[in-house]
Design an enzyme around this catalytic site. Structure first.
Site, PDB file in Angstrom:
ATOM      1  CD  GLU A 124       6.896   1.350 -12.804  1.00  0.00           C
ATOM      2  OE1 GLU A 124       6.505   2.224 -12.008  1.00  0.00           O
ATOM      3  OE2 GLU A 124       6.879   1.492 -14.041  1.00  0.00           O
TER       4      GLU A 124
ATOM      5  CD  GLU B 269      -8.568   0.329 -10.086  1.00  0.00           C
ATOM      6  OE1 GLU B 269      -9.090   0.415  -8.968  1.00  0.00           O
ATOM      7  OE2 GLU B 269      -7.434   0.822 -10.350  1.00  0.00           O
TER       8      GLU B 269
END
Length: 398
Positions: free
Chosen positions: A242, A378
């Site tokens: 992914e 993040e």
């Protein structure tokens, strides 16, 4: 196909695109019924499959076998000819295939890889309401009962679950183990009793994501991928696909058709007859985006090449995912600025398109999806810092 002359291959793909890309697909796929959307996607997949273009990244034994340069050429030409994307098959041909090839049994690969080529659709059942960025905190349980596991829990942000035949499922099989060591990875038939799928309507009125509710769902032990309680390690194969390997196509689409539409928008005169590109600030931003896209394409090609030679670094896929998702945001944000008030009147975009359709406001809103799924920006920065740069790990809470 490895070793084929790239100029000949490019000419072949161009001819095929001219003959097979539906010229009116954007109009037909703007506001279709769900049945029309699914039928179009399945038909397009089989067209690509018959040409050998559906799964170029798979091993040759399963219908792929293209070299990295050939894959780049293929995706460049599909993007240049504004071909539809394989939206429905995305999880199947990338995430499910990567998982099966890396960790599945030979029986599982024989069962599912040919079925994917025949149109079998997959969804990823990882995230939960309380376990998104901290995926290891998932609470869905799988209790062993003879040769079956009984699965109970909830998944969320499951793309395309309402269409899926099968699910890549993470569930906790040892509640007493440290959270990353008590998770197992399953293949779950979405037609099994006890599964309820609820689509989630998003900010632009689409229902791309879904919730999945699991109530004592029986999953055969034969559908376990890898060893029991070793699902976290298997999941890294899925997340690696992914975050990295899927980006080759997405980078070419962003850098080809997407950037072309942005240039065209900047060259379109406004009500006063002035073109945005005549403004030096606009021209400068276009050049900067062009440079960034060139860098993204190079990163993606390099990552896929080193993945094939098993020389990719532990944070390389995260670098590409972070770079793409935030570049997509910057580019669609700029398109929204250039489009002005008129861009806010576009209320629908083609369902079989990418995240860059030229409907700039909708594209910009949709671009925020990319900084969340597969690990937030993040999380990607943490991975890059810790695994790529060797920085000290973040402290964990007590």
């Amino acid at each position: 196909m490895t070793g084929r002359d790239l100029h000949e291959f490019r000419a072949e793909v161009r001819r095929w695109c001219r003959d097979n890309v539906p010229p009116d697909w954007r109009t037909a796929q703007t506001g279709p019924s769900e049945a029309e959307f699914v039928a179009f996607q399945q038909e397009w997949f089989q067209k690509l499959r018959s040409a050998g273009y559906a799964v170029p990244h798979w091993p040759a034994a399963y219908g792929g076998g293209m070299s990295i340069p050939e894959q780049v050429v293929l995706y460049q030409e599909l993007a240049a000819h504004d071909a539809p994307r394989l939206v429905l098959a995305f999880v199947a041909v990338h995430h499910a295939a990567a998982t099966l090839l890396a960790a599945g049994t030979e029986e599982q690969r024989r069962r599912h890889l040919p079925a994917i080529l025949d149109g079998e659709l997959w969804v990823q059942g990882f995230s939960e309401p309380g376990a998104g960025s901290d995926l290891a905190a998932l609470r869905t349980t799988a209790r062993r009962d003879g040769d079956t596991y009984r699965v109970t829990g909830q998944k969320v942000w499951a793309s395309g679950a309402q269409y899926a035949d099968w699910c890549l499922l993470l569930a906790r099989t040892d509640p007493d183990a440290p959270k990353r060591r008590g998770i197992s990875y399953f293949l779950m038939d979405m037609r099994t009793p006890g599964i309820e799928v609820r689509p989630i309507r998003n900010a632009v009125g689409e229902s791309h994501f879904c919730e999945i509710f699991l109530d004592d769902v029986p999953v055969p032990a034969a559908n376990l991928i890898g060893a029991e309680n070793a699902g976290w390690q298997v999941a890294q194969q899925t997340l690696g696909a992914e975050r990295g390997l899927t980006m080759l196509e997405l980078a070419e689409r962003l850098g080809n058709a997407g950037f072309r539409w942005l240039v065209e928008a900047c060259a379109t005169p406004d009500a006063t007859g002035r073109r945005p590109v005549d403004d030096p600030v606009v021209a400068d931003r276009l050049v900067a985006l062009d440079i960034e896209i060139t860098g993204l394409r190079a990163l993606c090609s390099d990552l896929v090449e080193r993945h094939d030679t098993v020389t990719a670094g532990p944070a390389d896929a995260s670098i590409v995912k972070l770079y793409y998702s935030e570049l997509l945001q910057r580019m669609t944000d700029f398109g929204t600025e250039v489009g002005g008030v008129g861009a806010h009147t576009v209320l629908r975009k083609p369902m079989s398109g990418g995240w860059e359709s030229g409907a700039w406001v909708l594209d910009f809103v949709g671009s925020w999806e990319w900084t969340i799924p597969g690990g937030t920006s993040e999380i990607q920065r943490t991975i890059i810092g810790e695994r790529g740069l060797g920085l000290p790990r973040e402290p964990t809470g007590t």
